[in-house]
Design an enzyme around this catalytic site. Structure first.
Site, PDB file in Angstrom:
ATOM      1  N   ALA A   1     -24.785  14.598   8.181  1.00  0.00           N
ATOM      2  CA  ALA A   1     -26.027  15.323   7.868  1.00  0.00           C
ATOM      3  C   ALA A   1     -27.051  15.252   8.985  1.00  0.00           C
ATOM      4  CB  ALA A   1     -26.654  14.829   6.557  1.00  0.00           C
TER       5      ALA A   1
ATOM      6  N   GLY B   1       0.787  -1.219   0.000  1.00  0.00           N
ATOM      7  CA  GLY B   1       0.000   0.000   0.000  1.00  0.00           C
ATOM      8  C   GLY B   1       0.822   1.273   0.000  1.00  0.00           C
TER       9      GLY B   1
ATOM     10  N   ASP C   1     -21.231  16.401   7.328  1.00  0.00           N
ATOM     11  CA  ASP C   1     -20.613  15.082   7.447  1.00  0.00           C
ATOM     12  C   ASP C   1     -21.702  14.006   7.434  1.00  0.00           C
ATOM     13  OD1 ASP C   1     -19.056  12.884   7.960  1.00  0.00           O
ATOM     14  OD2 ASP C   1     -18.151  13.638   9.800  1.00  0.00           O
TER      15      ASP C   1
ATOM     16  N   HIS D   1     -12.700  25.289   9.089  1.00  0.00           N
ATOM     17  CA  HIS D   1     -13.684  25.027  10.141  1.00  0.00           C
ATOM     18  C   HIS D   1     -13.613  26.097  11.231  1.00  0.00           C
ATOM     19  CE1 HIS D   1     -16.515  22.678  12.420  1.00  0.00           C
ATOM     20  NE2 HIS D   1     -15.704  22.626  13.460  1.00  0.00           N
TER      21      HIS D   1
ATOM     22  N   LYS E   1     -27.700  23.059  20.042  1.00  0.00           N
ATOM     23  CA  LYS E   1     -27.707  21.594  20.107  1.00  0.00           C
ATOM     24  C   LYS E   1     -26.766  21.101  21.192  1.00  0.00           C
ATOM     25  CE  LYS E   1     -24.125  21.019  16.554  1.00  0.00           C
ATOM     26  NZ  LYS E   1     -23.799  20.564  15.199  1.00  0.00           N
TER      27      LYS E   1
END
Length: 313
Positions: free
Chosen positions: A227, A42, A225, A133, A195
């Site tokens: 949702a 890999g 992400d 972000h 929230k």
């Protein structure tokens, strides 16, 4: 002694190839040749198949998980540095791992800071990214950061909808600054969702601060992400009397059963950019391209001209 303007060359990490091709076309250039050799376990090795000595190199790649996307960017930066490129710009439409921008509990890393240092050590002399972000992540770098705002793409689209009784909404307290900026540009009201999370990606309780009755609501966030937040907020607002609920989010991670949640929710549509390739198509997901924005900024960086006009908010 005369100064020679370095030749611009654009290269793409594998997962951002489609976007890089659009950016290169808008820029007026071709994608440079990179060969990836892979070992059976890999491990992989990128190799520039053309000279970059003395060139201004733009390496385009979002670093969303898996970590292979980040590793690709790091190895390509290192290869460009060791091949004597004069300027090396990491063009990261989505800066991954940015949610870990502080210690929110004991004994955890600040991943965004670590990755900033890794990019600089690998060879990046400049960073171009969009809708971090947390804006403060720019301060993790010692190199110049051009932090673009997707509002330059979303605002014209929202204005074209000509929605009556428009209200901008933030899906959480942390996004209130972004929501207020949009509301100022659109001269609309603002509501905020409060929230509480049971754990990462799991919401235990949500409450609405503000009135949405008779309003066309647009939720604004930097990423989506699972949702869970957006769909829960949309359903709550429709229960409170909203006429319609749309959402605009810059980065469409859309992991797990996000697509199913969106299609079953009361969201009218989800508008995103192509900073991250969509995993699949959905009738509720609309993509606004960001290639022209990045190409324009890259041209301005190459020609040493101002990019302040690209900062609408």
């Amino acid at each position: 002694m005369t100064y020679t303007v370095p030749v611009p060359k654009i290269f793409a990490c594998t997962q951002s190839t489609a976007l890089a091709e659009k950016i290169a076309k808008s820029f007026g250039s071709d994608i440079g040749q990179v060969k990836f050799s892979r070992y059976s376990d890999g491990e992989f090795q990128p190799s520039f198949e053309e000279s970059v000595r003395g060139a201004r190199v733009f390496i385009i790649g979002s670093t969303n998980p898996s970590s292979e996307n980040l590793m690709e960017m790091l190895l390509m930066l290192d290869a460009a540095k060791r091949a004597s490129a004069r300027h090396i710009t990491a063009v990261m439409p989505y800066f991954g791992w940015a949610r870990q921008d502080r210690k929110d509990k004991p004994r955890v890393p600040i991943a965004a800071k670590l990755i900033a240092k890794m990019l600089e050590t690998a060879g990046a002399t400049r960073i171009i990214t969009m809708d971090l972000h947390a804006d403060q992540i720019q301060g993790f770098f010692e190199k110049p950061v051009d932090h673009l705002f997707a509002s330059t793409l979303f605002l014209p689209y929202l204005k074209s909808l000509k929605l009556d009784n428009l209200t901008i909404a933030s899906p959480d307290m942390g996004g209130s600054k972004r929501a207020y900026a949009y509301s100022k540009a659109l001269e609309s009201d603002v509501v905020i969702c409060y929230k509480q999370r049971e754990k990462a990606n799991v919401i235990s309780h949500m409450e609405l601060i503000g009135n949405v009755e008779g309003k066309n609501v647009v939720l604004v966030d930097d990423m989506v992400d699972t949702a869970g937040t957006l769909t829960k907020a949309a359903d709550l607002m429709m229960e409170r009397g909203a006429l319609s609920v749309r959402a605009i989010t810059t980065h469409a991670l859309l992991s797990g059963d996000a697509y199913e949640k969106i299609e079953k929710s009361k969201l009218l549509e989800l508008i995103v950019t192509d900073s991250i390739p969509l995993k699949k198509q959905s009738p509720k997901v609309k993509v606004v391209g960001c290639a022209d924005l990045f190409a324009d900024v890259m041209n301005r960086v190459h020609n040493n001209t101002s990019i302040s006009s690209k900062f609408l908010m």
